[in-house]
Scaffold this motif. Structure first.
Motif, PDB file in Angstrom:
ATOM      1  N   UNK A 156       0.826  -1.206   0.000  1.00 14.43           N
ATOM      2  CA  UNK A 156       0.000   0.000   0.000  1.00 14.43           C
ATOM      3  C   UNK A 156       0.869   1.269   0.000  1.00 14.43           C
ATOM      4  N   UNK A 157       1.945   1.236   0.785  1.00  9.55           N
ATOM      5  CA  UNK A 157       2.816   2.414   0.860  1.00  9.55           C
ATOM      6  C   UNK A 157       3.534   2.662  -0.470  1.00  9.55           C
ATOM      7  N   UNK A 159       2.376   2.057  -3.436  1.00 12.26           N
ATOM      8  CA  UNK A 159       1.468   2.433  -4.524  1.00 12.26           C
ATOM      9  C   UNK A 159       1.721   3.895  -4.899  1.00 12.26           C
ATOM     10  N   UNK A 160       1.984   4.140  -6.150  1.00 12.27           N
ATOM     11  CA  UNK A 160       2.195   5.514  -6.603  1.00 12.27           C
ATOM     12  C   UNK A 160       3.594   6.038  -6.355  1.00 12.27           C
ATOM     13  N   UNK A 161       4.472   5.224  -5.727  1.00 13.47           N
ATOM     14  CA  UNK A 161       5.860   5.647  -5.526  1.00 13.47           C
ATOM     15  C   UNK A 161       6.758   4.939  -6.544  1.00 13.47           C
ATOM     16  N   UNK A 162       7.901   5.547  -6.798  1.00 10.33           N
ATOM     17  CA  UNK A 162       8.865   4.926  -7.707  1.00 10.33           C
ATOM     18  C   UNK A 162       9.832   4.079  -6.904  1.00 10.33           C
ATOM     19  N   UNK A 165      13.185   5.208  -5.951  1.00 11.59           N
ATOM     20  CA  UNK A 165      13.303   6.293  -4.974  1.00 11.59           C
ATOM     21  C   UNK A 165      13.075   5.788  -3.552  1.00 11.59           C
ATOM     22  N   UNK A 249      10.730   3.949   3.669  1.00  5.85           N
ATOM     23  CA  UNK A 249      11.444   5.227   3.707  1.00  5.85           C
ATOM     24  C   UNK A 249      11.932   5.566   2.311  1.00  5.85           C
ATOM     25  N   UNK A 250      11.617   6.783   1.871  1.00  2.00           N
ATOM     26  CA  UNK A 250      12.010   7.225   0.536  1.00  2.00           C
ATOM     27  C   UNK A 250      13.371   7.921   0.600  1.00  2.00           C
ATOM     28  N   UNK A 256       6.563   6.528   4.617  1.00  2.00           N
ATOM     29  CA  UNK A 256       5.155   6.212   4.425  1.00  2.00           C
ATOM     30  C   UNK A 256       4.841   4.974   5.254  1.00  2.00           C
TER      31      UNK A 256
ATOM     32  N   UNK B 159      -1.138   9.150  -3.241  1.00  2.00           N
ATOM     33  CA  UNK B 159      -0.508   8.692  -4.489  1.00  2.00           C
ATOM     34  C   UNK B 159      -0.828   7.222  -4.701  1.00  2.00           C
ATOM     35  N   UNK B 160      -1.376   6.891  -5.844  1.00  2.00           N
ATOM     36  CA  UNK B 160      -1.670   5.495  -6.131  1.00  2.00           C
ATOM     37  C   UNK B 160      -2.980   5.010  -5.533  1.00  2.00           C
ATOM     38  N   UNK B 257      -0.206   6.788   6.304  1.00  4.97           N
ATOM     39  CA  UNK B 257       0.341   7.933   7.021  1.00  4.97           C
ATOM     40  C   UNK B 257       1.702   8.289   6.464  1.00  4.97           C
ATOM     41  N   UNK B 258       2.082   9.552   6.658  1.00  6.32           N
ATOM     42  CA  UNK B 258       3.433   9.953   6.280  1.00  6.32           C
ATOM     43  C   UNK B 258       4.127  10.470   7.525  1.00  6.32           C
TER      44      UNK B 258
END
Lengths: 398, 398
Positions: A156-157, A159-162, A165, A249-250, A256, B159-160, B257-258
Motif C-alpha cells: 500500500x505504501x 502504490x504511486x511511488x517509484x 526512490x 522510507x524514501x 510512508x 498517491x496510487x 500515514x506519512x
C-alpha cells in the motif's frame, strides 16, 4: 464476480478468507478448496460455499469426505495432483495460497504457471524459492499479492511511488510473547508458552516462528523478493502495539506507513480486491483511543533466528531454502517437546553451516526447482538427525 | 533545470526554499523574487541567486534596492503589477506562493492562469477563494502542490490510491503551545507567549494561528479544496510529537500515514521536485530514538477557532473568506497587544455572524473574484472597528 480457489481452507488464513468471501456474496464465489485432516470443517465449507473441486492430501480423508457427503458433491481428489488440480482449476481467477510450509510450493508454482493471481499467505514459499517464484510469475504475467499484514502495508505504501526512490523498507514487529522475557529463561519456555501470541491469533507453526522472531526474518526475505530490495535495505523495528504494520522510507527521508487494527481480514480483503477496496464494517482503528505507539530496536543476540535469516538472505541461492526447512523441522520438534526453545536456532544454524560446507564441496546450488527440492530433502533429513540427537538429552524429553 | 519564481522570498518559507534550491544548483535556478520591507536580505538573495526580475510591494523599497545595487541588477518593479510580473514571468516553470495572508491571492491566481505549477505555502488563498483557485487551476491545467507538512503528507498518502475509496482525511496537530494550558489562563496570554511554538519555527501570523488552532482549521478548508473531500470527512487528531504529518483512512479501514522529522524543507523539496524526490542528507527520522507517539482528540471548547473554521467551511461561499480576513485583522491586533488572546475567536465569530446577516439580506455571495474581494474589504473594515471598540477596554491596552 471473482472466482477464488483456496489452498489450505481449514487453516487460520483459509477460514478468515472464507469469512471475508461470505460477507460479499455478490463479489466472490469459491470454485475450489483444499485441506488436510480437518474433514468435518472442510465438509461444512463445501456445503456452505459449493466449490466445483475439492482436494485433500491423503486418500483416506478423501474417502471420509465421500462417505459423509449428503446432497451436494464436488469433484473430490487427493494427493499433490489433487492440490494442483485445485490450484490450476480453469474457473479460478485468484488462488489463495495458504498451505503451511513447504507443502505449498509446487501447487503455488503451478497456479502461477496457469496465470492465476496469487494471494500469498505462505511466506515459506518465497523464502525457499523466491527467485524461482518471482521469475515464474514474471514469465506468466501472474500477479502476486501478499496476505501478510507487513507486506500488505508495504504494498500500500509503495502504490504511486517509484521503487528506485525507495531508501529502505521498515518491517514492524510486535516482538512476540518473549519480548520482555530475559534470555536466561528461554531454555525453559514450553510449547504452550510460545503458542500464546500477544497480538495475532495464527496457526501453530507461524506462532512459534513469531516467538523466535524467525517469522520476521522470513518476512525480510519475503519482502526482498516481493519488492526487489536487497535484504540489507530491509530493516526491522520493534513496535509492540502492532498498529503500524510496516513502513517505506524514501530517498528524501519521508516515511510512508500503513496503520490499522491487527486483523488479518484486512490484508485478505486487500489481496482479494486489489486495486479496489471493500467498504467493510469491521472494527476500525481509533487513534484517539490509542494513547501511544512505541518503537525499539530488535535484539539480535536474544533472537538469533533473526540474524540467521539475514545471513541466509544475504547468502542466497539454496541457503534460505535450508533455513526454511530446518525451521519447519525444528519447530515441529519443539511443538512435540522433543527439543527446547533455545535449541531451535542452534539446530537451524548447524544445518545451514553443514549445507554451506556441502555447497563449498559441490557448488551446484542454483535457483532451479530441482536444486531447491534437493536442498529441502537434504535439510529435512539432516535436521531430523540433529533433533534425534538433541532429544536424547533427557532435559528435553517431555 | 527547473526555473523557480518565489513570491515572498524573505519570509520563513521563502528563505527555506532558497536553502533547498542552493543545495541543488544543477536542478534549479531562480528567475524571480518578491519581498516586502526586508530589502537587505532581498539584496543578498539577488546577489546569490541572480534572478531576472525582482518585485517589492512598495516603491520606496524598490528605490532602496536601486541605490544599494552593485554589479548585478535584475529588472526591478513595484506594487501589485510587480508581483504579477514575477508570478507570470515567462521563464518560470514553478511559482512558490509564500506571500502572507490575502496579499498572495491575486498574484497566485495570475500565475495559475499563466499555467505555472504552483507550490502553495499560503493556505489563506485556499481558505479565501478555494473554489475559484481550484477551478482556475483546472481550466489552466496548472498543478497545485501544497507546501504544508500536513497536505504534503496527504498528497503522498493519496498517491496510487483512488480518491473515491477514501473514507476521510486525518490532519495531525501538535496542539500548539497552549495544549496543556488551562483555558482560564488564556485571557492573559501575551504575544511573546503565543510566538513560542513548541515544534515549528514559522512566520508570526502562522505562529499565532497555530496557538489558537485556527491554522489547523484553515488546513481543514485547504484540504477540502486540494483533495475534494467535504469538511465533515476531514478530522483532526492531536499528536504532540509532530512525527506523523497526516493520514488518509480508506473505505476498508486501512490508514496510510506519512512520517518524518518536522522540517519544512521536506515539503518544499517535495513540491519543487514532484513526482521525483531528492536524495537529501538532512536529519532523518530514527524511530528507534522516538520512544513514543501519542494521540488525543482536539478540544473544540478550548480552541473555538477550530469550530469556527469547520462552520465556515460548511457554510461555504464567502464565509471562509471572512474567516480568513477577520483572523488576519484579529491576529495583527493581538500582536500589537491591542486585543487579548481570547478576543481573537470572539472578534472572528462576531464578524462571521454579521457577514451571514448581510448574506441573508442580500444573498449575492458567489465564488467569483469580485464577491471574494468585496467580502474581504467588508470584513477588514468591520473587524477593524471591532478591534477599536475592543481595545478601548483598558485591560487590553499594552
Amino acid at each position: 464476480m471473482k472466482r477464488v480457489a483456496i489452498l489450505g481452507s481449514t487453516g487460520s488464513i483459509g477460514v478468515q478468507s472464507l469469512e471475508v468471501i461470505a460477507q460479499f456474496p455478490d463479489r466472490f464465489t469459491v470454485c475450489g478448496l483444499t485441506a488436510n485432516s480437518q474433514t468435518e470443517m472442510l465438509q461444512r465449507q463445501i456445503e456452505r460455499f459449493r466449490p466445483d473441486i475439492v482436494a485433500v492430501m491423503e486418500e483416506r480423508y478423501a474417502e471420509k469426505l465421500r462417505q459423509t457427503r449428503n446432497g451436494y458433491g464436488p469433484a473430490l481428489c487427493a494427493g499433490l495432483d489433487g492440490l494442483i488440480a485445485v490450484a490450476t482449476h480453469p474457473e479460478a481467477d485468484l488462488v489463495i495460497s495458504a498451505l503451511p510450509g513447504s507443502a505449498g510450493l509446487i501447487p503455488t508454482l503451478r497456479a502461477i504457471q496457469a496465470e492465476k493471481t496469487i494471494a500469498l499467505a505462505n511466506k515459506e514459499i518465497l523464502v525457499m524459492a523466491g527467485e524461482l517464484v518471482m521469475r515464474t510469475a514474471a514469465a506468466a504475467g501472474a500477479q502476486i499479492l501478499p496476505i501478510d499484514s507487513e507486506h500488505c502495508a508495504i504494498h500500500q505504501c509503495l502504490a504511486g511511488q517509484r521503487i528506485e526512490q525507495v531508501e529502505r523498507l521498515i518491517l514492524t514487529c510486535s516482538g512476540g510473547p518473549f519480548r520482555d522475557v530475559d534470555r536466561s529463561a528461554f531454555a525453559s519456555i514450553s510449547p504452550a508458552d510460545a503458542l500464546a501470541h500477544p497480538v495475532w491469533e495464527m496457526g501453530r507453526k507461524v506462532t512459534i516462528d513469531s516467538a523466535t522472531l524467525m517469522n520476521k526474518g522470513f518476512e525480510v526475505i519475503e519482502a526482498h523478493w516481493l519488492f526487489g530490495l536487497p535484504v540489507d535495505r530491509i530493516d526491522i523495528v520493534i513496535h509492540p502495539q502492532s498498529i503500524i504494520h510496516s513502513m517505506v522510507e524514501m530517498v528524501d527521508g519521508s516515511i510512508l506507513a500503513q496503520l490499522g487494527v491487527p486483523d488479518m481480514r484486512l490484508p485478505i480483503q486487500y489481496a482479494l480486491t486489489f486495486p479496489e477496496r471493500l467498504n467493510v464494517s469491521w472494527q476500525r482503528l481509533d487513534l484517539m483511543q490509542r494513547r501511544e505507539l512505541t518503537f525499539a530496536p530488535p535484539d539480535f543476540d536474544k533472537f538469533p533466528c533473526l540474524r540467521l535469516a539475514y545471513q541466509a538472505g544475504q547468502a542466497g541461492v539454496t541457503v534460505p531454502t535450508v533455513l526454511s526447512t530446518a525451521d519447519e523441522v525444528a519447530v515441529e520438534a519443539f511443538l512435540q517437546a522433543r527439543i527446547g526453545f533455545s535449541d531451535i536456532p542452534d539446530i537451524i544454524a548447524e544445518t545451514i553451516t553443514a549445507h554451506e560446507h556441502r555447497m563449498d564441496d559441490a557448488p551446484n546450488g542454483t535457483f532451479s526447482l530441482p536444486s531447491i527440492l534437493e536442498a529441502d530433502v537434504w535439510a529435512r533429513a539432516f535436521c531430523a538427525d540433529l533433533v534425534n540427537t538433541s532429544s536424547t538429552n533427557p532435559l528435553h524429553v517431555s
